[in-house]
Design a protein around this motif. Structure first.
Motif, PDB file in Angstrom:
ATOM      1  N   LYS A   3      42.109  50.302  12.547  1.00  0.00           N
ATOM      2  CA  LYS A   3      41.900  48.853  12.449  1.00  0.00           C
ATOM      3  C   LYS A   3      40.409  48.591  12.366  1.00  0.00           C
ATOM      4  CE  LYS A   3      43.368  44.474  13.769  1.00  0.00           C
ATOM      5  NZ  LYS A   3      43.238  43.741  12.569  1.00  0.00           N
ATOM      6  N   LEU A   4      40.055  47.666  11.525  1.00  0.00           N
ATOM      7  CA  LEU A   4      38.659  47.247  11.432  1.00  0.00           C
ATOM      8  C   LEU A   4      38.402  46.280  12.569  1.00  0.00           C
ATOM      9  CD1 LEU A   4      36.015  47.165   9.820  1.00  0.00           C
ATOM     10  CD2 LEU A   4      36.976  45.273   8.529  1.00  0.00           C
ATOM     11  N   GLU A   5      37.438  46.601  13.393  1.00  0.00           N
ATOM     12  CA  GLU A   5      37.121  45.737  14.529  1.00  0.00           C
ATOM     13  C   GLU A   5      35.700  45.227  14.368  1.00  0.00           C
ATOM     14  OE1 GLU A   5      38.090  47.269  18.350  1.00  0.00           O
ATOM     15  OE2 GLU A   5      39.883  48.236  17.600  1.00  0.00           O
ATOM     16  N   ASP A  23      24.839  45.844  -4.720  1.00  0.00           N
ATOM     17  CA  ASP A  23      25.564  44.978  -5.645  1.00  0.00           C
ATOM     18  C   ASP A  23      26.590  44.084  -4.938  1.00  0.00           C
ATOM     19  OD1 ASP A  23      27.112  47.224  -5.070  1.00  0.00           O
ATOM     20  OD2 ASP A  23      28.152  47.164  -6.999  1.00  0.00           O
ATOM     21  N   LEU A  24      26.746  44.236  -3.628  1.00  0.00           N
ATOM     22  CA  LEU A  24      27.665  43.379  -2.883  1.00  0.00           C
ATOM     23  C   LEU A  24      27.007  42.032  -2.607  1.00  0.00           C
ATOM     24  CD1 LEU A  24      29.103  45.910  -0.289  1.00  0.00           C
ATOM     25  CD2 LEU A  24      30.237  44.999  -2.313  1.00  0.00           C
ATOM     26  N   THR A  25      27.788  40.973  -2.711  1.00  0.00           N
ATOM     27  CA  THR A  25      27.267  39.624  -2.478  1.00  0.00           C
ATOM     28  C   THR A  25      27.777  39.098  -1.142  1.00  0.00           C
ATOM     29  OG1 THR A  25      29.168  38.534  -3.485  1.00  0.00           O
ATOM     30  CG2 THR A  25      27.361  39.180  -4.969  1.00  0.00           C
ATOM     31  N   ASP A  26      27.234  37.952  -0.727  1.00  0.00           N
ATOM     32  CA  ASP A  26      27.732  37.310   0.490  1.00  0.00           C
ATOM     33  C   ASP A  26      29.212  36.956   0.346  1.00  0.00           C
ATOM     34  OD1 ASP A  26      25.423  37.456   2.019  1.00  0.00           O
ATOM     35  OD2 ASP A  26      24.644  35.570   1.248  1.00  0.00           O
ATOM     36  N   ASP A  27      29.629  36.579  -0.869  1.00  0.00           N
ATOM     37  CA  ASP A  27      31.045  36.275  -1.098  1.00  0.00           C
ATOM     38  C   ASP A  27      31.917  37.511  -0.885  1.00  0.00           C
ATOM     39  OD1 ASP A  27      30.616  33.602  -1.637  1.00  0.00           O
ATOM     40  OD2 ASP A  27      30.586  33.875  -3.810  1.00  0.00           O
ATOM     41  N   ASP A  28      31.421  38.671  -1.325  1.00  0.00           N
ATOM     42  CA  ASP A  28      32.167  39.917  -1.133  1.00  0.00           C
ATOM     43  C   ASP A  28      32.322  40.232   0.347  1.00  0.00           C
ATOM     44  OD1 ASP A  28      32.397  40.489  -3.891  1.00  0.00           O
ATOM     45  OD2 ASP A  28      30.414  41.416  -3.897  1.00  0.00           O
ATOM     46  N   LEU A  29      31.318  39.869   1.129  1.00  0.00           N
ATOM     47  CA  LEU A  29      31.296  40.241   2.546  1.00  0.00           C
ATOM     48  C   LEU A  29      31.723  39.111   3.468  1.00  0.00           C
ATOM     49  CD1 LEU A  29      27.983  42.271   2.459  1.00  0.00           C
ATOM     50  CD2 LEU A  29      30.318  43.152   2.503  1.00  0.00           C
ATOM     51  N   ASP A  36      41.026  41.019   7.681  1.00  0.00           N
ATOM     52  CA  ASP A  36      40.382  42.324   7.509  1.00  0.00           C
ATOM     53  C   ASP A  36      40.834  43.007   6.221  1.00  0.00           C
ATOM     54  OD1 ASP A  36      39.241  41.819   9.968  1.00  0.00           O
ATOM     55  OD2 ASP A  36      40.538  43.202  11.062  1.00  0.00           O
ATOM     56  N   ASP A  37      42.128  42.924   5.926  1.00  0.00           N
ATOM     57  CA  ASP A  37      42.647  43.598   4.734  1.00  0.00           C
ATOM     58  C   ASP A  37      42.034  43.035   3.459  1.00  0.00           C
ATOM     59  OD1 ASP A  37      44.275  45.365   6.127  1.00  0.00           O
ATOM     60  OD2 ASP A  37      45.955  43.970   6.158  1.00  0.00           O
ATOM     61  N   GLU A  38      41.828  41.728   3.431  1.00  0.00           N
ATOM     62  CA  GLU A  38      41.217  41.090   2.258  1.00  0.00           C
ATOM     63  C   GLU A  38      39.777  41.577   2.077  1.00  0.00           C
ATOM     64  OE1 GLU A  38      39.930  36.633   1.002  1.00  0.00           O
ATOM     65  OE2 GLU A  38      41.876  36.834   1.986  1.00  0.00           O
ATOM     66  N   LEU A  39      39.028  41.609   3.161  1.00  0.00           N
ATOM     67  CA  LEU A  39      37.648  42.096   3.114  1.00  0.00           C
ATOM     68  C   LEU A  39      37.612  43.546   2.658  1.00  0.00           C
ATOM     69  CD1 LEU A  39      34.577  41.999   3.734  1.00  0.00           C
ATOM     70  CD2 LEU A  39      35.166  42.580   6.087  1.00  0.00           C
ATOM     71  N   ARG A  42      38.229  43.940  -1.085  1.00  0.00           N
ATOM     72  CA  ARG A  42      37.047  43.621  -1.905  1.00  0.00           C
ATOM     73  C   ARG A  42      36.045  44.767  -1.854  1.00  0.00           C
ATOM     74  NH1 ARG A  42      37.454  38.347   0.597  1.00  0.00           N
ATOM     75  NH2 ARG A  42      35.725  38.925   1.945  1.00  0.00           N
ATOM     76  N   LEU A  43      35.834  45.329  -0.656  1.00  0.00           N
ATOM     77  CA  LEU A  43      34.895  46.444  -0.522  1.00  0.00           C
ATOM     78  C   LEU A  43      35.383  47.682  -1.273  1.00  0.00           C
ATOM     79  CD1 LEU A  43      33.819  46.111   3.214  1.00  0.00           C
ATOM     80  CD2 LEU A  43      32.502  45.512   1.176  1.00  0.00           C
ATOM     81  N   GLN A  44      36.689  47.936  -1.240  1.00  0.00           N
ATOM     82  CA  GLN A  44      37.239  49.079  -1.965  1.00  0.00           C
ATOM     83  C   GLN A  44      36.999  48.925  -3.464  1.00  0.00           C
ATOM     84  OE1 GLN A  44      41.197  48.967   0.180  1.00  0.00           O
ATOM     85  NE2 GLN A  44      41.079  51.122  -0.358  1.00  0.00           N
ATOM     86  N   GLN A  45      37.215  47.733  -3.985  1.00  0.00           N
ATOM     87  CA  GLN A  45      37.004  47.503  -5.415  1.00  0.00           C
ATOM     88  C   GLN A  45      35.556  47.733  -5.806  1.00  0.00           C
ATOM     89  OE1 GLN A  45      38.437  43.496  -5.939  1.00  0.00           O
ATOM     90  NE2 GLN A  45      40.434  44.204  -6.636  1.00  0.00           N
ATOM     91  N   LYS A  46      34.627  47.263  -4.986  1.00  0.00           N
ATOM     92  CA  LYS A  46      33.205  47.365  -5.319  1.00  0.00           C
ATOM     93  C   LYS A  46      32.638  48.760  -5.094  1.00  0.00           C
ATOM     94  CE  LYS A  46      31.995  43.037  -6.309  1.00  0.00           C
ATOM     95  NZ  LYS A  46      30.877  42.475  -7.013  1.00  0.00           N
ATOM     96  N   THR A  47      33.092  49.457  -4.041  1.00  0.00           N
ATOM     97  CA  THR A  47      32.498  50.748  -3.692  1.00  0.00           C
ATOM     98  C   THR A  47      33.287  51.947  -4.202  1.00  0.00           C
ATOM     99  OG1 THR A  47      33.656  50.917  -1.573  1.00  0.00           O
ATOM    100  CG2 THR A  47      31.527  49.770  -1.569  1.00  0.00           C
ATOM    101  N   GLY A  48      34.586  51.763  -4.450  1.00  0.00           N
ATOM    102  CA  GLY A  48      35.420  52.878  -4.885  1.00  0.00           C
ATOM    103  C   GLY A  48      35.820  53.806  -3.749  1.00  0.00           C
ATOM    104  N   LYS A  49      35.542  53.405  -2.514  1.00  0.00           N
ATOM    105  CA  LYS A  49      35.874  54.241  -1.348  1.00  0.00           C
ATOM    106  C   LYS A  49      37.266  53.891  -0.833  1.00  0.00           C
ATOM    107  CE  LYS A  49      31.275  55.292   0.241  1.00  0.00           C
ATOM    108  NZ  LYS A  49      31.284  56.701  -0.068  1.00  0.00           N
ATOM    109  N   ALA A  50      37.863  54.841  -0.128  1.00  0.00           N
ATOM    110  CA  ALA A  50      39.179  54.635   0.473  1.00  0.00           C
ATOM    111  C   ALA A  50      39.059  53.738   1.704  1.00  0.00           C
ATOM    112  CB  ALA A  50      39.789  55.974   0.878  1.00  0.00           C
TER     113      ALA A  50
END
Length: 61
Positions: A3-5, A23-29, A36-39, A42-50
Motif C-alpha cells: 500500500k502506498l502510504e 517530465d512529471l507535472t504537478d497535475d501528474d503528482l 492512491d491507485d489513480e496516482l 499516472r506515475l506508471q504511464q510516465k515512468t514505465g515502472k511497475a
C-alpha cells in the motif's frame, strides 16, 4: 498487498519525485486521499515502472 502510504510530507516527497523525473507535472503528482491507485497509474504511464517498484521507491523517500 503493498500500500502506498503518504503522510503529511507530500509536498517534500513530490519535490523529490519531480527531481528524479523532470517530465512529471504537478497535475501528474496531484494526490487526494484514497486515490492512491489513480496516482500510481499516472506515475506508471510516465515512468514505465511497475506499481510495486513505485510504491517501494515513494515509501523510501
Amino acid at each position: 498487498m503493498d500500500k502506498l502510504e503518504i503522510k503529511g510530507k507530500w509536498n517534500e516527497v513530490k519535490g523529490k519525485v519531480k527531481q528524479a523525473y523532470g517530465d512529471l507535472t504537478d497535475d501528474d503528482l496531484h494526490h487526494e486521499e484514497g486515490k492512491d491507485d489513480e496516482l500510481l497509474g499516472r506515475l506508471q504511464q510516465k515512468t514505465g515502472k511497475a506499481r510495486h517498484e513505485l510504491v517501494s521507491w515513494i515509501n523510501s523517500l
